[in-house]
Design a protein around this motif. Sequence first.
Motif, PDB file in Angstrom:
ATOM      1  N   VAL A  10      90.800  31.974   0.003  1.00 21.94           N
ATOM      2  CA  VAL A  10      90.882  31.009  -1.096  1.00 21.94           C
ATOM      3  C   VAL A  10      90.671  31.661  -2.462  1.00 21.94           C
ATOM      4  CG1 VAL A  10      90.153  29.103   0.361  1.00 21.94           C
ATOM      5  CG2 VAL A  10      88.428  30.396  -0.888  1.00 21.94           C
ATOM      6  N   THR A  11      90.639  32.988  -2.503  1.00 17.66           N
ATOM      7  CA  THR A  11      90.400  33.701  -3.761  1.00 17.66           C
ATOM      8  C   THR A  11      91.431  33.350  -4.820  1.00 17.66           C
ATOM      9  OG1 THR A  11      89.361  35.539  -2.597  1.00 17.66           O
ATOM     10  CG2 THR A  11      90.131  35.963  -4.824  1.00 17.66           C
ATOM     11  N   LEU A  12      92.706  33.308  -4.439  1.00 17.09           N
ATOM     12  CA  LEU A  12      93.758  33.024  -5.415  1.00 17.09           C
ATOM     13  C   LEU A  12      93.623  31.625  -5.991  1.00 17.09           C
ATOM     14  CD1 LEU A  12      96.875  34.662  -3.698  1.00 17.09           C
ATOM     15  CD2 LEU A  12      95.525  35.526  -5.603  1.00 17.09           C
ATOM     16  N   LEU A  13      93.224  30.659  -5.159  1.00 17.91           N
ATOM     17  CA  LEU A  13      93.011  29.309  -5.667  1.00 17.91           C
ATOM     18  C   LEU A  13      91.883  29.294  -6.687  1.00 17.91           C
ATOM     19  CD1 LEU A  13      93.253  27.149  -2.418  1.00 17.91           C
ATOM     20  CD2 LEU A  13      94.892  27.220  -4.281  1.00 17.91           C
ATOM     21  N   ASN A  14      90.864  30.079  -6.423  1.00 18.84           N
ATOM     22  CA  ASN A  14      89.689  30.083  -7.291  1.00 18.84           C
ATOM     23  C   ASN A  14      89.996  30.655  -8.674  1.00 18.84           C
ATOM     24  OD1 ASN A  14      86.627  29.724  -7.403  1.00 18.84           O
ATOM     25  ND2 ASN A  14      86.873  31.852  -8.062  1.00 18.84           N
ATOM     26  N   LYS A  15      91.058  31.458  -8.779  1.00 15.21           N
ATOM     27  CA  LYS A  15      91.409  32.024 -10.082  1.00 15.21           C
ATOM     28  C   LYS A  15      91.897  30.944 -11.043  1.00 15.21           C
ATOM     29  CE  LYS A  15      92.500  36.698  -8.500  1.00 15.21           C
ATOM     30  NZ  LYS A  15      93.548  37.735  -8.360  1.00 15.21           N
ATOM     31  N   ARG A  16      92.396  29.846 -10.474  1.00 16.84           N
ATOM     32  CA  ARG A  16      92.911  28.768 -11.320  1.00 16.84           C
ATOM     33  C   ARG A  16      91.958  27.581 -11.369  1.00 16.84           C
ATOM     34  NH1 ARG A  16      98.567  25.370 -10.472  1.00 16.84           N
ATOM     35  NH2 ARG A  16      98.291  23.960 -12.256  1.00 16.84           N
ATOM     36  N   TYR A  17      91.256  27.340 -10.279  1.00 13.58           N
ATOM     37  CA  TYR A  17      90.392  26.167 -10.193  1.00 13.58           C
ATOM     38  C   TYR A  17      88.972  26.590  -9.833  1.00 13.58           C
ATOM     39  CZ  TYR A  17      94.934  23.845  -9.785  1.00 13.58           C
ATOM     40  OH  TYR A  17      96.213  23.421  -9.999  1.00 13.58           O
ATOM     41  N   SER A  18      87.993  25.833 -10.297  1.00 16.25           N
ATOM     42  CA  SER A  18      86.604  26.113  -9.945  1.00 16.25           C
ATOM     43  C   SER A  18      86.178  25.243  -8.769  1.00 16.25           C
ATOM     44  CB  SER A  18      85.692  25.833 -11.144  1.00 16.25           C
ATOM     45  OG  SER A  18      85.775  24.472 -11.527  1.00 16.25           O
ATOM     46  N   SER A  19      85.002  25.530  -8.257  1.00  7.95           N
ATOM     47  CA  SER A  19      84.402  24.723  -7.176  1.00  7.95           C
ATOM     48  C   SER A  19      85.229  24.730  -5.899  1.00  7.95           C
ATOM     49  CB  SER A  19      84.179  23.278  -7.642  1.00  7.95           C
ATOM     50  OG  SER A  19      83.449  23.229  -8.835  1.00  7.95           O
ATOM     51  N   ILE A  20      85.841  25.872  -5.583  1.00  7.97           N
ATOM     52  CA  ILE A  20      86.632  26.009  -4.358  1.00  7.97           C
ATOM     53  C   ILE A  20      85.845  26.811  -3.340  1.00  7.97           C
ATOM     54  CG2 ILE A  20      88.759  26.911  -3.351  1.00  7.97           C
ATOM     55  CD1 ILE A  20      89.267  24.622  -5.168  1.00  7.97           C
ATOM     56  N   PHE A  21      85.798  26.310  -2.117  1.00  7.28           N
ATOM     57  CA  PHE A  21      85.130  27.015  -1.034  1.00  7.28           C
ATOM     58  C   PHE A  21      86.029  26.984   0.197  1.00  7.28           C
ATOM     59  CE2 PHE A  21      81.935  24.764  -3.592  1.00  7.28           C
ATOM     60  CZ  PHE A  21      81.231  25.842  -4.109  1.00  7.28           C
ATOM     61  N   GLY A  22      85.990  28.039   0.990  1.00  8.49           N
ATOM     62  CA  GLY A  22      86.648  28.020   2.283  1.00  8.49           C
ATOM     63  C   GLY A  22      85.649  27.556   3.329  1.00  8.49           C
ATOM     64  N   PHE A  23      86.136  26.997   4.436  1.00  6.81           N
ATOM     65  CA  PHE A  23      85.237  26.650   5.527  1.00  6.81           C
ATOM     66  C   PHE A  23      85.952  26.793   6.860  1.00  6.81           C
ATOM     67  CE2 PHE A  23      87.491  22.674   5.447  1.00  6.81           C
ATOM     68  CZ  PHE A  23      87.260  22.036   6.660  1.00  6.81           C
ATOM     69  N   CYS A  24      85.175  27.006   7.901  1.00  6.21           N
ATOM     70  CA  CYS A  24      85.713  27.125   9.252  1.00  6.21           C
ATOM     71  C   CYS A  24      85.756  25.733   9.871  1.00  6.21           C
ATOM     72  CB  CYS A  24      84.850  28.057  10.090  1.00  6.21           C
ATOM     73  SG  CYS A  24      85.338  28.127  11.827  1.00  6.21           S
ATOM     74  N   GLY A  25      86.960  25.207  10.058  1.00 10.45           N
ATOM     75  CA  GLY A  25      87.101  23.861  10.597  1.00 10.45           C
ATOM     76  C   GLY A  25      87.924  23.783  11.857  1.00 10.45           C
ATOM     77  N   LEU A  26      88.104  24.913  12.563  1.00  9.00           N
ATOM     78  CA  LEU A  26      88.836  24.856  13.823  1.00  9.00           C
ATOM     79  C   LEU A  26      88.072  23.999  14.833  1.00  9.00           C
ATOM     80  CD1 LEU A  26      90.082  28.525  14.411  1.00  9.00           C
ATOM     81  CD2 LEU A  26      91.366  26.582  13.511  1.00  9.00           C
ATOM     82  N   PRO A  27      88.779  23.257  15.673  1.00  9.56           N
ATOM     83  CA  PRO A  27      88.105  22.456  16.693  1.00  9.56           C
ATOM     84  C   PRO A  27      87.115  23.278  17.500  1.00  9.56           C
ATOM     85  CG  PRO A  27      90.433  21.913  16.622  1.00  9.56           C
ATOM     86  CD  PRO A  27      90.246  23.082  15.705  1.00  9.56           C
ATOM     87  N   THR A  28      85.939  22.723  17.734  1.00 11.07           N
ATOM     88  CA  THR A  28      84.781  23.299  18.437  1.00 11.07           C
ATOM     89  C   THR A  28      83.959  24.227  17.541  1.00 11.07           C
ATOM     90  OG1 THR A  28      85.702  25.350  19.401  1.00 11.07           O
ATOM     91  CG2 THR A  28      86.092  23.307  20.614  1.00 11.07           C
ATOM     92  N   LEU A  29      84.482  24.618  16.371  1.00 10.95           N
ATOM     93  CA  LEU A  29      83.781  25.579  15.514  1.00 10.95           C
ATOM     94  C   LEU A  29      83.199  24.940  14.254  1.00 10.95           C
ATOM     95  CD1 LEU A  29      86.178  28.675  15.731  1.00 10.95           C
ATOM     96  CD2 LEU A  29      84.219  28.085  17.180  1.00 10.95           C
ATOM     97  N   LEU A  30      83.430  23.637  14.078  1.00 14.06           N
ATOM     98  CA  LEU A  30      82.874  22.943  12.916  1.00 14.06           C
ATOM     99  C   LEU A  30      81.471  22.418  13.192  1.00 14.06           C
ATOM    100  CD1 LEU A  30      83.047  21.632  10.111  1.00 14.06           C
ATOM    101  CD2 LEU A  30      84.212  19.687  11.189  1.00 14.06           C
TER     102      LEU A  30
END
Length: 232
Positions: free
Chosen positions: A85-105
């Motif tokens: 999500v680094t590229l998104l963060n260059k344009r927008y603030s408050s961006i985080f990635g998260f692990c949301g695969l089934p069984t891993l959330l």
Amino acid sequence: MHLLIIDGGHAEAEFRQKFGPMHEYSFLTLDPPETAATREVLEQQGSEVLATADVLFSFSEDLWPFVLDNKGQKPYFVEASGNAVTLLNKRYSSIFGFCGLPTLLNRPLLEVSSPNPENAPQLAETCAALGTDYRVVQDRVGLVTPRVICMIINEACYTLQEGTASIQDIDKSMKLGTRYPRGPFEWANLIGVSRVYEVLKALWEDTHEERYKVCPLLKSMYLRGEQFQLNE
């Protein structure tokens, strides 16, 4: 808190288990997300929900531009098993990635990436309000857990393809030998063969490391939309 989850209907049970009944949940499912009609629905319904949501979770890359342009400074978590999500963060603030695969959330720790160190206080405050511990990992394709689990599944597929052992034997050996809660093929079915394939494909394109090169057997099952037969 009011949680808005976009295109995460498949993970509704895990979200509710993970964060508990003290929060309000809104699930916005758009299928397919790339059509003009779907975008019109998002603009009509999504804007209203965005106005009242405290934190956003998204599983759809196609909707990132709209959400990011309308979310203000609200924390926005993007499912990042197949993306950084680094590229998104260059344009927008408050961006985080998260692990949301089934069984891993639904785990004690929420696995997140945070490309901007300045957002650390907001991340800490948000996770405290959500009632979850968290661990920040490097903002790379696959994060940590998806990278490891999908690689194990891929190796198991090579073993099965070579005829060295059966699905049942491989799953049993993994659970007994490593104390993993699930065998690789059981895990592949629960996560979804298509999601495992997409993560590995993204890892291969990002690193070109042989351990992430998708096993032909797994790719064939992905293309046919099949799952592994766990019972003999």
